[in-house]
Design an enzyme around this catalytic site. Structure first.
Site, PDB file in Angstrom:
ATOM      1  N   MET A  57      -5.586  -6.963   8.703  1.00 36.11           N
ATOM      2  CA  MET A  57      -5.027  -6.061   9.711  1.00 36.11           C
ATOM      3  C   MET A  57      -5.934  -4.840   9.835  1.00 36.11           C
ATOM      4  O   MET A  57      -6.957  -4.763   9.196  1.00 36.11           O
ATOM      5  CB  MET A  57      -3.606  -5.690   9.324  1.00 36.11           C
ATOM      6  CG  MET A  57      -2.663  -6.889   9.434  1.00 36.11           C
ATOM      7  SD  MET A  57      -0.986  -6.462   9.052  1.00 36.11           S
ATOM      8  CE  MET A  57      -1.087  -6.087   7.323  1.00 36.11           C
ATOM      9  N   GLY A  61      -8.064  -7.161   4.480  1.00 36.78           N
ATOM     10  CA  GLY A  61      -8.941  -7.119   5.649  1.00 36.78           C
ATOM     11  C   GLY A  61      -8.391  -7.800   6.895  1.00 36.78           C
ATOM     12  O   GLY A  61      -9.097  -7.926   7.882  1.00 36.78           O
ATOM     13  N   LYS A  95       0.831  -1.196   0.000  1.00 41.23           N
ATOM     14  CA  LYS A  95       0.000   0.000   0.000  1.00 41.23           C
ATOM     15  C   LYS A  95       0.866   1.245   0.000  1.00 41.23           C
ATOM     16  O   LYS A  95       0.664   2.155  -0.812  1.00 41.23           O
ATOM     17  CB  LYS A  95      -0.916  -0.022   1.225  1.00 41.23           C
ATOM     18  CG  LYS A  95      -2.172   0.783   1.067  1.00 41.23           C
ATOM     19  CD  LYS A  95      -3.057   0.639   2.305  1.00 41.23           C
ATOM     20  CE  LYS A  95      -3.761  -0.712   2.342  1.00 41.23           C
ATOM     21  NZ  LYS A  95      -4.365  -0.979   3.665  1.00 41.23           N
ATOM     22  N   ARG A 153      -3.017  -1.884  -6.590  1.00 44.92           N
ATOM     23  CA  ARG A 153      -2.197  -3.095  -6.520  1.00 44.92           C
ATOM     24  C   ARG A 153      -2.559  -3.967  -7.710  1.00 44.92           C
ATOM     25  O   ARG A 153      -3.609  -3.778  -8.334  1.00 44.92           O
ATOM     26  CB  ARG A 153      -2.468  -3.846  -5.218  1.00 44.92           C
ATOM     27  CG  ARG A 153      -3.909  -4.251  -5.096  1.00 44.92           C
ATOM     28  CD  ARG A 153      -4.203  -4.999  -3.804  1.00 44.92           C
ATOM     29  NE  ARG A 153      -5.639  -5.120  -3.663  1.00 44.92           N
ATOM     30  CZ  ARG A 153      -6.295  -5.097  -2.516  1.00 44.92           C
ATOM     31  NH1 ARG A 153      -5.654  -4.940  -1.389  1.00 44.92           N
ATOM     32  NH2 ARG A 153      -7.594  -5.225  -2.483  1.00 44.92           N
ATOM     33  N   ARG A 172      -3.095   3.432   8.333  1.00 45.08           N
ATOM     34  CA  ARG A 172      -3.398   2.227   7.546  1.00 45.08           C
ATOM     35  C   ARG A 172      -2.286   1.190   7.616  1.00 45.08           C
ATOM     36  O   ARG A 172      -1.109   1.531   7.629  1.00 45.08           O
ATOM     37  CB  ARG A 172      -3.621   2.607   6.076  1.00 45.08           C
ATOM     38  CG  ARG A 172      -4.517   3.809   5.886  1.00 45.08           C
ATOM     39  CD  ARG A 172      -4.582   4.266   4.440  1.00 45.08           C
ATOM     40  NE  ARG A 172      -5.277   3.311   3.590  1.00 45.08           N
ATOM     41  CZ  ARG A 172      -5.354   3.435   2.259  1.00 45.08           C
ATOM     42  NH1 ARG A 172      -4.743   4.453   1.645  1.00 45.08           N
ATOM     43  NH2 ARG A 172      -6.000   2.533   1.555  1.00 45.08           N
ATOM     44  N   CYS A 182       6.651 -39.965 -14.870  1.00 43.44           N
ATOM     45  CA  CYS A 182       5.286 -40.263 -15.306  1.00 43.44           C
ATOM     46  C   CYS A 182       4.321 -40.324 -14.134  1.00 43.44           C
ATOM     47  O   CYS A 182       3.162 -40.671 -14.297  1.00 43.44           O
ATOM     48  CB  CYS A 182       5.245 -41.554 -16.099  1.00 43.44           C
ATOM     49  SG  CYS A 182       5.721 -42.992 -15.140  1.00 43.44           S
ATOM     50  N   HIS A 209      -8.422 -42.715  -6.396  1.00 44.77           N
ATOM     51  CA  HIS A 209      -8.671 -43.204  -7.749  1.00 44.77           C
ATOM     52  C   HIS A 209      -9.574 -42.256  -8.528  1.00 44.77           C
ATOM     53  O   HIS A 209      -9.280 -41.892  -9.664  1.00 44.77           O
ATOM     54  CB  HIS A 209      -9.293 -44.608  -7.667  1.00 44.77           C
ATOM     55  CG  HIS A 209      -9.614 -45.190  -9.001  1.00 44.77           C
ATOM     56  ND1 HIS A 209     -10.879 -45.178  -9.532  1.00 44.77           N
ATOM     57  CD2 HIS A 209      -8.812 -45.776  -9.916  1.00 44.77           C
ATOM     58  CE1 HIS A 209     -10.850 -45.759 -10.720  1.00 44.77           C
ATOM     59  NE2 HIS A 209      -9.604 -46.129 -10.980  1.00 44.77           N
ATOM     60  N   SER A 238      11.886 -43.953 -16.223  1.00 43.57           N
ATOM     61  CA  SER A 238      10.760 -43.056 -16.037  1.00 43.57           C
ATOM     62  C   SER A 238      10.420 -43.109 -14.554  1.00 43.57           C
ATOM     63  O   SER A 238      10.181 -44.180 -14.007  1.00 43.57           O
ATOM     64  CB  SER A 238       9.581 -43.513 -16.883  1.00 43.57           C
ATOM     65  OG  SER A 238       8.486 -42.677 -16.629  1.00 43.57           O
ATOM     66  N   TYR A 258      11.982 -35.139 -20.066  1.00 40.56           N
ATOM     67  CA  TYR A 258      10.568 -34.822 -20.277  1.00 40.56           C
ATOM     68  C   TYR A 258       9.758 -35.092 -19.015  1.00 40.56           C
ATOM     69  O   TYR A 258      10.214 -35.797 -18.108  1.00 40.56           O
ATOM     70  CB  TYR A 258       9.990 -35.652 -21.450  1.00 40.56           C
ATOM     71  CG  TYR A 258       9.873 -37.125 -21.160  1.00 40.56           C
ATOM     72  CD1 TYR A 258       8.745 -37.645 -20.523  1.00 40.56           C
ATOM     73  CD2 TYR A 258      10.891 -38.012 -21.516  1.00 40.56           C
ATOM     74  CE1 TYR A 258       8.634 -38.991 -20.236  1.00 40.56           C
ATOM     75  CE2 TYR A 258      10.800 -39.365 -21.238  1.00 40.56           C
ATOM     76  CZ  TYR A 258       9.671 -39.857 -20.594  1.00 40.56           C
ATOM     77  OH  TYR A 258       9.554 -41.189 -20.303  1.00 40.56           O
TER      78      TYR A 258
END
Ligand code: ADP
Ligand code: MG
Ligand code: MG
Length: 970
Positions: free
Chosen positions: A108, A106, A27, A347, A97, A864, A469, A797, A884
């Protein structure tokens, strides 16, 4: 203590700036920056977060030298406003502030109208020519000061704010409904009564002296950094206690000074859609809090033009300035005092995934930001929003308003789905076949349910967490799902589910319509309207032309930029041709995991599979396998055709056999009939296959070693399919992956088998196909002995689901309760099944990478596990130099973006380290030097990579296929 502690702003100047955000808070930094760029801001000053640290270090006391500084800064505000703090004739009022370096909305405290007392209130009345306004401000101040500074705010939910109680009584006594109807003399009485209450509760009179008020308020705002709300929020968002809050003291402006005053909030672009329109609302004759309080309905910002054309122009001007300056969408607070506009806050605005993509791409097109910045701006997870079907907002709102809310669970598969409830997978299929839309609701799901799940619009379970699952399948299929909805109880016999509600039990029957919002985790009664996302229409359903899919085009553009910078390849976990096709549409460069077991649940396959399992001799087993061979071959052929010249990693059978057996008594009887055995024989086999701990049982390569004919059949199906499809002119690339290897000899055994079958098939067909044999690294021993294992593996993998399970010694299927407790106690900062545990599992990965490449420098490395689609895990895979990542098709866009971000972050870190050397080199043009640096840094981090030419196919759509693709963009 060193360092400047107070930074002034106002009058078109500021001592601070955005750079000092950590010191001034978001701020304070925003106010300083706005002052600098000529946006009207009420003058004030910010006390730094360093002072907050000193305040706490001294046992919650302000350091001595702060107050003189505050007085000096205040004197400057007095000069700029032409008012005096505490001056009864012309009083300066201020707000005090809070503001940390990241926004904590909100959490503080803030005190407004400070500086009022019995003398200055008269000055304010004269200045504003409104007695009522002055006393209204005063009573608000006393209450706010009492609550925030003097600790009179109620602590428990049951308690009421003492000032509210007095106010209520006053309204009753005066026979009015709203605060705004109270006349000046009633407000004057309120001030006296509020002060008496302060005296009664605190034992001390209300402080009249403005400097004393200010000091106490500054201390209170520092204290609010440590209040319960802020503490909880910090914990939730990983904000360290040391950061602290800054305090901004700022001259007040009043939006409640009449019909030419007002207040509002706005976004510089639409935060829901990202559209380049000014978006917000304002209230005439009101103060900041009134907008939020919701007593009056604010007007949309575009209506300001008609009422205050001049202010509307100023606001539009500020909007343009802010966006050009911050180069991002901003969220602002503003106040109009008697026809003059002031901005009170700005902001970076929070936005939906949809908006994030659109804004990032638009801002590149508008030349506000670079492509690299656009890539870094979008949270990879946000791309999910662009793939999900969505509920129509009005439709949902109406249903909720009518009491349609049923229960809440874990949002496992984002998006929206409506359908008629069914409780059995078979029913889902059957209903679907006759054209119904269904939602499958079950206590939990199992692999047996897979086809029913595919037939359903979405699924809902009472049990299991985000890696259960149902959740996993949801991500793979891109289905909407809510899991772990514990409020539901099922009666499969009666075909009902029941939820206990305050108004009495609610029972939902088979065939009832329900809607599930997998983004919010909400179950709602009835049918709500949905539409598939534009991106899915273009890519998967292929029923929409990109030309009339603007959102899709933005999505595709962003991802094409990401593809240009990422180094990691991306592959999909896909088991069927249709999934393979969807994978390609989402940018897969191969299949990283094809689970053959899912195929066995397909049409006509489960029968022979079960025959094979209950067989008592090898001969019988071979007979059953012979029936499976052509079916598997067709499955593989379909996948090879769909994937074309891309690599396809096929895993040999992995789960324990009992998973394929029927679960019900009727199923067992059928199996006995079908195989010509007695029910007793079948039961005995089931008994034999029962595992106390299936995860650690007879599964993976162990099956292939005990029953070599299974691996043989699968290898044969793979190579026959490969030869067949190669004969059609497709350049197939099969990779056979042996699961659950912990010992090099296990792999040696299976590798030999696979290669023998390959040689036999090639001889029979008179055709050879290039292929690889490799393994999944998912058992800790396999990772630790990777150098040995790699003697038999052409690729690794990482199966990080099992590896995590075995490294932690927890089962991912019923980890829910432990997980919650561990995350709550911060023993685990995140669910290790969602984000890779870098220190533990990650270390095993590093060991395996190092060992594997030592033995075989061109070893191909991938992942994977489910982690392959998790952004932070993708970043880790990039860091340790994998080739990959492989993930569910619908998470591919996320993986592509995350991989690009990892590459960009690496680049950003690299030049800093290398800067001195390139500075010496001097002569090179900057751009070329930077790019050389980047390449060097990448190569330095991954020495193995530079020497290696790989067959991995990257970006088939954009580059010639099979071009070795290992360098970052030059
Ligand atoms: P939060 O961080 O909770 O938003 P703020 O410090 O922004 O708290 O203040 C709360 C409200 O008070 C906002 O609506 C803001 O616009 C208003 N406000 C704060 N300072 C002033 C001021 N100097 N003049 C007028 N309104 C103010
Ligand atoms: Mg605010
Ligand atoms: Mg596994």
């Amino acid at each position: 203590m060193a360092g400047k502690r107070i930074f002034s702003f106002g009058g078109g100047k500021a001592e601070g700036s955005q750079e000092l955000k950590n010191l001034l808070g978001g701020k304070g930094a925003g106010l300083a920056e706005m002052s600098r760029i000529g946006i009207p801001v009420p003058p004030g000053f910010t006390i730094t977060t360093d002072v907050c640290a000193a305040f706490y270090a001294a046992g919650r006391k302000l350091p001595k030298d702060v107050l003189p500084g505050v007085r000096a800064a205040l004197a400057q505000v007095e000069r700029l406003t032409g008012r005096g703090f505490g001056d009864p004739a012309n009083p300066l009022l201020v707000s005090v502030r809070s503001g940390a370096r990241v926004s904590m909305p909100g959490m503080m405290d803030t005190v407004l109208n400070l500086g009022l007392n019995d003398a200055t209130v008269e000055g304010l009345a004269a200045q504003s020519s409104s007695e009522r306004f002055a006393w209204d401000s005063y009573r608000r101040f006393v209450a706010m000061f009492g609550d925030v500074v003097l600790g009179m705010k109620p602590e428990k939910k049951e308690d009421r704010d003492p000032f509210e109680v007095i106010l209520e009584a006053k309204k009753r006594a005066r026979g009015v409904k709203f605060d705004s109807e109270l006349p000046a003399d009633a407000l004057r009485e309120l001030v006296a009564e509020f002060k008496a209450e302060v005296k009664r509760r605190t034992g001390a009179p209300f402080p009249e002296e403005p400097v004393a008020q200010l000091t106490a308020a500054i201390e209170a705002v520092f204290r609010s950094w440590d209040n319960d709300r802020a503490l909880a929020y910090r914990k939730l968002n990983g904000i360290p206690a040391e950061w602290g809050t800054a305090v901004t003291v700022q001259s007040m402006v009043f939006g409640n000074m009449g019909e030419d005053s007002g207040t509002g909030v706005a976004f510089t672009r639409d935060p829901a859609t990202g559209e380049d329109v000014f978006y917000g609302e304002f209230l005439v004759n009101a103060q900041g809090e009134d907008v939020v309080a919701g007593i009056r309905t604010p007007q949309p910002i575009h209506e300001m033009e008609a009422r205050w054309p001049d202010i509307a122009r100023q606001l539009e001007d500020a909007r343009g300035k802010l966006e050009r300056h911050y180069r991002d969408m901003q969220d602002i607070e503003f106040t109009v005092e008697r026809g003059r506009l002031y901005l009170l806050q700005c902001r970076s605005g929070k936005r939906t995934g949809l908006a994030a993509v659109r804004i990032a791409v638009d801002m590149v097109d508008e030349k506000i930001i670079s492509k690299d910045e656009a890539i870094l701006r979008v949270e990879p997870e946000a791309l999910n929003h662009l793939l999900r079907p969505i509920f129509d907002g009005r439709s949902k709102h109406d249903a909720m308003a009518k009491g349609g809310f049923v229960a809440k669970g874990l949002p496992a598969g984002p998006g929206a789905a409506s359908g008629r409830v069914v409780f059995f997978a078979q029913d889902a299929e059957a209903w679907r076949a006759r054209g119904e839309r269904v939602v499958l609701a079950r206590h939990e799901t199992s692999p047996e349910d897979i086809r029913g799940m595919n037939a359903a619009e979405g699924f809902l379970t009472a049990f299991g967490g985000m890696t259960s699952h149902a959740a996993l399948v949801a991500r793979q299929m891109g289905k909407v799902a809510i899991v772990g909805c514990g409020a539901l109880s099922f009666d499969y016999h009666a075909k009902t589910m029941t939820v206990a509600r305050a108004e009495g039990d609610l029972t939902i029957r088979e065939g009832d319509w329900i809607s599930i919002d997998g983004t919010a985790g909400e179950v709602i009664l009835g049918e709500l309207h949905t539409s598939p996302s534009e991106v899915v229409q273009v890519l998967v359903e292929k029923n929409r032309d990109p030309a009339d899919a603007p959102l899709y085009r933005k999505f595709a553009k962003l991802l094409s930029w990401a593809d240009d910078v990422r180094r990691l390849g991306v592959r999909a976990n896909a088991d069927q041709p249709d999934q393979a096709a969807a994978s390609i549409a989402f940018g897969a460069e191969g299949i990283g995991l094809c689970r053959t077991e899912h195929m066995f649940f397909g049409e006509g396959k489960i029968g022979p599979m079960r025959e094979m399992i209950v067989a008592e001799t090898e001969e019988e087993r071979r007979a059953a396998l012979a029936k499976l061979l052509p079916l598997q071959r067709e499955d593989f052929a379909g996948i090879f055709r769909a994937m074309g010249p891309r690599s396809v990693t096929i895993r040999t059978l992995d789960p324990p056999l009992h998973e394929f057996l029927p679960q019900t008594e009727r199923g067992l009887e059928e199996l006995a009939r079908a195989t010509g055995r007695t029910l007793e024989q079948i039961r005995a086999r089931v008994e034999e296959l029962h595992e106390t701990n299936p995860m650690l049982g007879d599964r993976g390569c162990r099956l292939g070693i005990s029953y070599p004919e299974i691996t043989e059949m699968q290898a044969r199906a793979i190579f026959e399919a490969a030869c067949d499809v190669a004969a059609e002119g497709v350049d197939v690339r099969p990779e056979v992956m042996i699961p659950l290897v912990g010992h090099a000899k296990e792999l040696a055994n299976q590798e030999k088998l696979v290669r023998e079958v390959a040689a036999a098939v090639f001889a029979e067909r008179g055709r050879k196909v290039k292929y690889l044999v490799g393994t999944m690294i998912e058992v800790p021993r396999g990772a630790i002995t990777a150098a040995e294992v790699a003697k038999h593996a052409e690729f690794f993998s990482f199966g990080t689901n099992d590896l995590t399970q075995m490294t932690f010694g927890v089962s991912r299927d019923d980890i829910g309760a432990v997980l919650n407790a561990y995350v709550a106690r911060e023993i685990w900062s995140v669910d290790p099944f969602v984000s890779i545990d870098r220190d533990g599992v990650g270390t095993l990965l590093r060991i395996a990478v190092e060992g594997g490449r030592r033995t075989r420098p061109n070893l191909k490395l991938g992942i994977c596990g489910e982690h392959g689609g998790d952004p932070s895990s993708v970043a880790f895979c990039h860091e340790i130099g994998l080739d990959y990542v492989s993930c569910s098709p619908y998470r591919l866009p996320i993986a592509r973006l995350a991989a690009a971000q990892a590459a960009l972050r690496e680049r950003a870190a690299a030049p800093a380290r290398k800067a001195p050397r390139s500075a010496r080199a001097g002569a090179k043009p900057r751009k070329a030097a930077a790019s050389a640096r980047r390449t060097k840094a990448v190569v330095a981090a991954h020495p193995a990579r530079a020497a290696r030419a790989s067959v991995e196919v990257r970006r088939p759509a954009r580059k010639a296929a099979r071009k070795p693709e290992r360098r970052p963009r030059a």
